[in-house]
Motif scaffolding. Structure first.
Motif, PDB file in Angstrom:
ATOM      1  N   PHE A   3       0.821  -1.199   0.000  1.00 15.20           N
ATOM      2  CA  PHE A   3       0.000   0.000   0.000  1.00 15.20           C
ATOM      3  C   PHE A   3       0.867   1.267   0.000  1.00 15.20           C
ATOM      4  CE2 PHE A   3      -3.464  -2.724   1.980  1.00 15.20           C
ATOM      5  CZ  PHE A   3      -4.151  -2.821   0.784  1.00 15.20           C
ATOM      6  N   ASP A   7       0.731   4.429  -2.442  1.00 13.63           N
ATOM      7  CA  ASP A   7       0.679   5.829  -2.009  1.00 13.63           C
ATOM      8  C   ASP A   7       1.703   6.674  -2.774  1.00 13.63           C
ATOM      9  OD1 ASP A   7      -1.199   4.995  -0.224  1.00 13.63           O
ATOM     10  OD2 ASP A   7       0.073   5.142   1.548  1.00 13.63           O
ATOM     11  N   LEU A  52      -9.511   5.714 -10.899  1.00 14.26           N
ATOM     12  CA  LEU A  52     -10.357   4.560 -11.199  1.00 14.26           C
ATOM     13  C   LEU A  52      -9.524   3.288 -11.363  1.00 14.26           C
ATOM     14  CD1 LEU A  52     -12.964   6.130 -13.652  1.00 14.26           C
ATOM     15  CD2 LEU A  52     -13.365   5.357 -11.325  1.00 14.26           C
ATOM     16  N   MET A  55      -7.476   2.735  -7.528  1.00 11.99           N
ATOM     17  CA  MET A  55      -8.221   2.565  -6.276  1.00 11.99           C
ATOM     18  C   MET A  55      -8.538   1.105  -5.934  1.00 11.99           C
ATOM     19  SD  MET A  55     -10.402   6.099  -6.262  1.00 11.99           S
ATOM     20  CE  MET A  55     -11.755   5.578  -5.268  1.00 11.99           C
ATOM     21  N   PRO A  56      -8.920   0.279  -6.885  1.00 11.01           N
ATOM     22  CA  PRO A  56      -9.175  -1.122  -6.516  1.00 11.01           C
ATOM     23  C   PRO A  56      -7.923  -1.837  -6.006  1.00 11.01           C
ATOM     24  CG  PRO A  56     -10.145  -0.615  -8.647  1.00 11.01           C
ATOM     25  CD  PRO A  56      -9.278   0.552  -8.289  1.00 11.01           C
ATOM     26  N   LEU A  57      -6.753  -1.325  -6.360  1.00 10.47           N
ATOM     27  CA  LEU A  57      -5.508  -1.973  -5.943  1.00 10.47           C
ATOM     28  C   LEU A  57      -4.949  -1.427  -4.637  1.00 10.47           C
ATOM     29  CD1 LEU A  57      -3.631  -2.004  -9.367  1.00 10.47           C
ATOM     30  CD2 LEU A  57      -4.615  -3.968  -8.185  1.00 10.47           C
ATOM     31  N   PHE A  58      -5.077  -0.094  -4.447  1.00  7.80           N
ATOM     32  CA  PHE A  58      -4.320   0.537  -3.362  1.00  7.80           C
ATOM     33  C   PHE A  58      -5.151   1.281  -2.326  1.00  7.80           C
ATOM     34  CE2 PHE A  58      -1.316   0.506  -7.036  1.00  7.80           C
ATOM     35  CZ  PHE A  58      -0.404  -0.394  -6.506  1.00  7.80           C
ATOM     36  N   GLY A  59      -6.451   1.414  -2.502  1.00  7.09           N
ATOM     37  CA  GLY A  59      -7.259   2.135  -1.513  1.00  7.09           C
ATOM     38  C   GLY A  59      -8.090   3.221  -2.161  1.00  7.09           C
ATOM     39  N   ALA A  60      -8.763   4.019  -1.358  1.00  3.52           N
ATOM     40  CA  ALA A  60      -9.665   5.030  -1.908  1.00  3.52           C
ATOM     41  C   ALA A  60      -9.065   6.435  -1.770  1.00  3.52           C
ATOM     42  CB  ALA A  60     -11.017   4.930  -1.218  1.00  3.52           C
ATOM     43  N   PHE A  61      -9.232   7.028  -0.616  1.00  3.65           N
ATOM     44  CA  PHE A  61      -8.747   8.396  -0.427  1.00  3.65           C
ATOM     45  C   PHE A  61      -7.222   8.460  -0.440  1.00  3.65           C
ATOM     46  CE2 PHE A  61     -13.065   8.771   0.766  1.00  3.65           C
ATOM     47  CZ  PHE A  61     -13.399  10.041   0.350  1.00  3.65           C
ATOM     48  N   GLU A  62      -6.584   7.373  -0.046  1.00  7.16           N
ATOM     49  CA  GLU A  62      -5.121   7.324  -0.029  1.00  7.16           C
ATOM     50  C   GLU A  62      -4.562   7.417  -1.446  1.00  7.16           C
ATOM     51  OE1 GLU A  62      -7.170   5.121   1.255  1.00  7.16           O
ATOM     52  OE2 GLU A  62      -6.758   4.825   3.386  1.00  7.16           O
ATOM     53  N   MET A  64      -6.725   8.811  -4.119  1.00  8.39           N
ATOM     54  CA  MET A  64      -7.381   9.941  -4.776  1.00  8.39           C
ATOM     55  C   MET A  64      -6.828  11.292  -4.335  1.00  8.39           C
ATOM     56  SD  MET A  64     -11.458  10.442  -5.114  1.00  8.39           S
ATOM     57  CE  MET A  64     -11.675  10.777  -3.386  1.00  8.39           C
TER      58      MET A  64
ATOM     59  N   TRP B  19     -15.363  -5.288  -5.858  1.00  8.40           N
ATOM     60  CA  TRP B  19     -14.063  -5.235  -6.534  1.00  8.40           C
ATOM     61  C   TRP B  19     -13.420  -3.857  -6.352  1.00  8.40           C
ATOM     62  CZ3 TRP B  19     -12.871  -2.135 -10.873  1.00  8.40           C
ATOM     63  CH2 TRP B  19     -11.615  -2.383 -11.423  1.00  8.40           C
ATOM     64  N   SER B  20     -14.211  -2.818  -6.504  1.00  4.59           N
ATOM     65  CA  SER B  20     -13.624  -1.478  -6.480  1.00  4.59           C
ATOM     66  C   SER B  20     -13.232  -1.022  -5.075  1.00  4.59           C
ATOM     67  CB  SER B  20     -14.583  -0.474  -7.119  1.00  4.59           C
ATOM     68  OG  SER B  20     -15.745  -0.356  -6.336  1.00  4.59           O
ATOM     69  N   ARG B  22     -12.205  -3.156  -2.615  1.00  4.12           N
ATOM     70  CA  ARG B  22     -11.443  -4.235  -1.969  1.00  4.12           C
ATOM     71  C   ARG B  22     -10.230  -3.701  -1.180  1.00  4.12           C
ATOM     72  NH1 ARG B  22      -8.873  -8.138  -6.194  1.00  4.12           N
ATOM     73  NH2 ARG B  22      -7.934  -6.127  -6.562  1.00  4.12           N
ATOM     74  N   ALA B  23      -9.429  -2.884  -1.846  1.00  8.11           N
ATOM     75  CA  ALA B  23      -8.213  -2.383  -1.192  1.00  8.11           C
ATOM     76  C   ALA B  23      -8.552  -1.441  -0.042  1.00  8.11           C
ATOM     77  CB  ALA B  23      -7.326  -1.679  -2.205  1.00  8.11           C
ATOM     78  N   ALA B  24      -9.550  -0.585  -0.255  1.00  9.14           N
ATOM     79  CA  ALA B  24      -9.942   0.348   0.816  1.00  9.14           C
ATOM     80  C   ALA B  24     -10.415  -0.420   2.036  1.00  9.14           C
ATOM     81  CB  ALA B  24     -11.038   1.286   0.310  1.00  9.14           C
ATOM     82  N   ARG B  27      -7.439  -1.793   3.863  1.00  6.66           N
ATOM     83  CA  ARG B  27      -6.681  -0.766   4.597  1.00  6.66           C
ATOM     84  C   ARG B  27      -7.422  -0.312   5.854  1.00  6.66           C
ATOM     85  NH1 ARG B  27      -3.151   2.944   0.572  1.00  6.66           N
ATOM     86  NH2 ARG B  27      -2.193   3.462   2.542  1.00  6.66           N
ATOM     87  N   TYR B 190      -7.357   8.948   8.115  1.00  6.61           N
ATOM     88  CA  TYR B 190      -6.536   9.430   6.998  1.00  6.61           C
ATOM     89  C   TYR B 190      -6.747  10.926   6.872  1.00  6.61           C
ATOM     90  CZ  TYR B 190      -4.442  10.025   2.430  1.00  6.61           C
ATOM     91  OH  TYR B 190      -3.651  10.455   1.399  1.00  6.61           O
TER      92      TYR B 190
END
Lengths: 119, 206
Positions: A3, A7, A52, A55-62, A64, B19-20, B22-24, B27, B190
């Motif tokens: 992760f 980032d 887009l 985000m599926p790989l590494f997180g959302a707000f982290e 974006m 799927w979208s 998953r990572a969030a 974490r 965060y």
């Protein structure tokens, strides 16, 4: 670790791709102001696409938030550099990547300061 | 944005949601698990259950009513609900228009809910209504930022984000307070964007 790599990747990739898009669209005889504005818009477009994808790989707000900062800052800076003719394509793309690295450090620093109990 | 538009938006997203996010989810799991560990033995309302990603993080043997505005999301959540060791029922409902009697629940938990509720203050008023006096509200939410340059970035991006997904500029802590909740604890996860918020409904005045 994975992760943390994300980032780092998110702002650097956004900065680099934004700068590449700027070199493809802005010439050295463009208006500097318009080039900065165009750069910012290209940065926003890059961050939407990259967010887009990442985000599926590494997180959302982290993903974006750094991408937002990097896309806009890199777009404005590289737009100015490309329109003023002070740097070639490689220099402009390099500047975009450097903006991405700086955004990564800035967000990490701010996150450390803000994280934790707030009330 | 009205309820019908919100429902359709989340119905559309249901197909790709697991799927979208998953990572969030991976974490945020430690913080969500810690928040949900506060679930006790009384009746619990959970908003918004979505595709049920959080259900495996719930403590066992609790009595939970989990709602979501999107029927498609709830369909996806069925498998997780069936695996839960305890009592969980899924219901399709709008947070701003709960069908429960007043003072039904001892605790309410939310997860990334108030970024999407069409009228957040009305939503909080409904939670206030269905909570028992001294009932607890525990939230995992993303909110607006109060700090430069994040505050400005989120404002700029919000018109696009709110169209396809959640709002990025909700002042969830203030909205809860406006509905009457007393905020007890805020934990930034965060920046000052993703956070847990714990509040309670004050008891009856003596």
């Amino acid at each position: 670790m994975f992760f943390q790599f994300g980032d780092f990747l998110s702002p650097v990739l956004t900065g680099g791709i934004t700068a590449a898009a700027v070199t493809a669209t802005v010439s050295s005889d463009s208006s500097v102001l318009l080039a900065m504005l165009l750069g910012m818009l290209l940065g926003m477009a890059a961050l939407v696409v990259l967010s887009l994808l990442l985000m599926p790989l590494f997180g959302a707000f982290e993903v974006m938030v750094p991408a937002m900062l990097s896309g806009m800052a890199a777009g404005i800076l590289t737009g100015m550099l490309a329109a003023s003719g002070v740097a070639g394509s490689a220099g402009v793309i390099g500047a975009g990547l450097i903006v991405g690295v700086m955004v990564f450090w800035f967000v990490q620093w701010r996150n450390k300061a803000l994280q934790g109990r707030a009330l | 944005m009205n309820t019908s538009v919100t429902r359709k938006k989340w119905d559309r997203l249901a197909r790709f949601y697991r799927w979208s996010t998953r990572a969030a989810e991976q974490r945020w799991e430690p913080w969500k698990r810690a928040l949900f560990s506060r679930m006790d033995s009384g009746d619990i309302l959970f908003l918004a259950v979505g595709t049920g990603e959080e259900i495996p993080l719930f403590p066992e043997k609790r009595r939970i009513t989990a709602i979501d505005i999107s029927p498609r999301m709830l369909e996806k959540a069925q498998d997780r609900a069936l695996e839960y060791i305890g009592n969980i029922s899924l219901k399709q409902m709008d947070a701003g228009n709960l069908v429960f009697h007043s003072e039904t629940f001892a605790q309410v938990f939310t997860s990334c809910t108030f970024c999407s509720v069409p009228d957040p203050i009305q939503g909080f008023q409904e939670l206030y209504r269905v909570l028992k006096p001294e009932g607890e509200l525990h939230m995992f939410e993303h909110t607006r930022s109060r700090h430069f340059p994040f505050r400005e970035m989120l404002r700029i991006m919000n018109p696009v984000a709110a169209r396809v997904g959640p709002s990025l500029t909700r002042d969830t802590v203030s909205n809860a307070q406006k509905a009457g909740f007393r905020v007890d604890e805020i934990q930034n996860i965060y920046l000052d964007i993703v956070k847990t918020i714990s509040a309670h409904k004050p008891g009856a005045e003596h």
